[in-house]
Write a protein that holds these residues in place. Structure first.
Motif, PDB file in Angstrom:
ATOM      1  N   ARG A 236      -5.328   3.519  10.700  1.00 39.74           N
ATOM      2  CA  ARG A 236      -5.955   4.087   9.518  1.00 39.74           C
ATOM      3  C   ARG A 236      -7.408   4.466   9.787  1.00 39.74           C
ATOM      4  NH1 ARG A 236      -3.806   2.514   3.917  1.00 39.74           N
ATOM      5  NH2 ARG A 236      -3.923   4.788   4.010  1.00 39.74           N
TER       6      ARG A 236
ATOM      7  N   THR B  11       0.586  -1.433   6.422  1.00 39.39           N
ATOM      8  CA  THR B  11       1.488  -0.352   6.034  1.00 39.39           C
ATOM      9  C   THR B  11       2.843  -0.576   6.689  1.00 39.39           C
ATOM     10  OG1 THR B  11       0.774   1.035   7.903  1.00 39.39           O
ATOM     11  CG2 THR B  11      -0.390   1.314   5.806  1.00 39.39           C
TER      12      THR B  11
ATOM     13  N   ARG C 100      -5.881  -3.068   3.058  1.00 43.18           N
ATOM     14  CA  ARG C 100      -5.462  -1.668   3.090  1.00 43.18           C
ATOM     15  C   ARG C 100      -4.835  -1.270   4.429  1.00 43.18           C
ATOM     16  NH1 ARG C 100      -9.032   1.543   5.940  1.00 43.18           N
ATOM     17  NH2 ARG C 100      -8.217   3.422   4.935  1.00 43.18           N
TER      18      ARG C 100
ATOM     19  N   ASN D 172       0.833  -1.202   0.000  1.00 42.75           N
ATOM     20  CA  ASN D 172       0.000   0.000   0.000  1.00 42.75           C
ATOM     21  C   ASN D 172       0.871   1.257   0.000  1.00 42.75           C
ATOM     22  OD1 ASN D 172      -2.752  -1.175   0.297  1.00 42.75           O
ATOM     23  ND2 ASN D 172      -1.918  -1.951   2.219  1.00 42.75           N
TER      24      ASN D 172
ATOM     25  N   THR E  49       1.299   5.989   4.404  1.00 46.41           N
ATOM     26  CA  THR E  49       0.127   6.539   5.067  1.00 46.41           C
ATOM     27  C   THR E  49       0.297   8.038   5.320  1.00 46.41           C
ATOM     28  OG1 THR E  49       1.105   5.911   7.192  1.00 46.41           O
ATOM     29  CG2 THR E  49      -0.475   4.400   6.212  1.00 46.41           C
TER      30      THR E  49
END
Length: 244
Positions: free
Chosen positions: A140, A134, A131, A29, A32
């Protein structure tokens, strides 16, 4: 013939090692946003980020390069004389006979096994978290606690996988019979410095991962409270079932 085949059989195993490294050190991914890392803002940078992206890219490039040089050395040994004799000196820092030392060993098999299992585990972890996976410590938006799949066996299986791949890589690429050990690059000052810095950086990763486990558990416990406590009771081990 058995010696030839032994060396040639190393090529697909080296390519598997390269793939395991690529998978392990390539985030599934994008990075962030800073606001999603805010709950870890008090955590030391080295634990929060592990390594800056440029360091990760450099280490990955060096690892893949060492594997390419080893594959090229094996292939060059069995090319027709004019071609092989031209390529081998470019890959050996001492006599070209050093190339004959690149071979399959029990250490290499052990390293490949760790890389293969670790790479597969890493893929399962990517799929389980989706998702939410990270490389940066972050909570998240709409984050949920994933407790199934590999996360029902230990609480931090992706770290277990990463540690396996890093140890396996060091065994594969620095043990007896590897290009780094046999080519003579370690007999030069620049070569020694390059390999020592690379190996130290790779070996540092498992240490940081172990340090990171407690920090991540602490934040997740605060975030998910009773849900995390129930999961920790069902899944008491952090990295290795029955051990730790």
């Amino acid at each position: 013939m058995p010696i030839v085949m032994s060396a040639l059989f190393k090529i697909p195993l080296l390519l598997l090692t390269a793939y395991a490294n690529f998978i392990t050190f390539t985030s599934p991914n994008p990075r962030t946003p800073r606001e999603e890392q805010s709950k870890y803002s008090s955590v030391k940078y080295i634990v929060q980020q592990v390594r800056p992206p440029w360091v990760r890219a450099l280490e990955k490039t060096l690892t893949q390069s060492f594997i390419i040089f080893e594959v090229a050395t094996i292939v060059a040994r069995y090319l027709p004389s004019p071609i092989g004799e031209t390529i081998l000196p470019m890959l050996a820092w001492r006599s070209t006979d050093a190339a004959s030392g690149v071979r399959l060993t029990s250490t290499f098999f052990a390293g490949t096994f760790l890389c293969l299992i670790g790479g597969i585990m890493r893929i399962f972890c990517y799929r389980a978290l989706g998702r939410h996976f990270t490389f940066e410590l972050s909570i998240r938006k709409n984050h949920k606690l994933v407790t199934d799949g590999p996360y029902s066996i230990v609480r931090h299986p992706s770290y277990t996988a990463l540690i396996m791949v890093t140890i396996g890589t060091l065994l594969c690429l620095t043990g007896t019979g590897s290009w780094l050990a046999e080519s003579g690059i370690m007999s030069t000052l620049v070569g020694r410095l390059l390999v020592v810095v690379w190996a130290a950086e790779v070996a540092w990763i498992p240490i940081v991962m172990v340090l990171r486990v407690g920090t991540e558990d602490e934040i997740l416990q605060k975030e998910f409270k009773d849900e995390w406590l129930a999961w920790s009771r069902r899944t008491p081990y952090k990295l290795i079932p029955g051990i730790m």
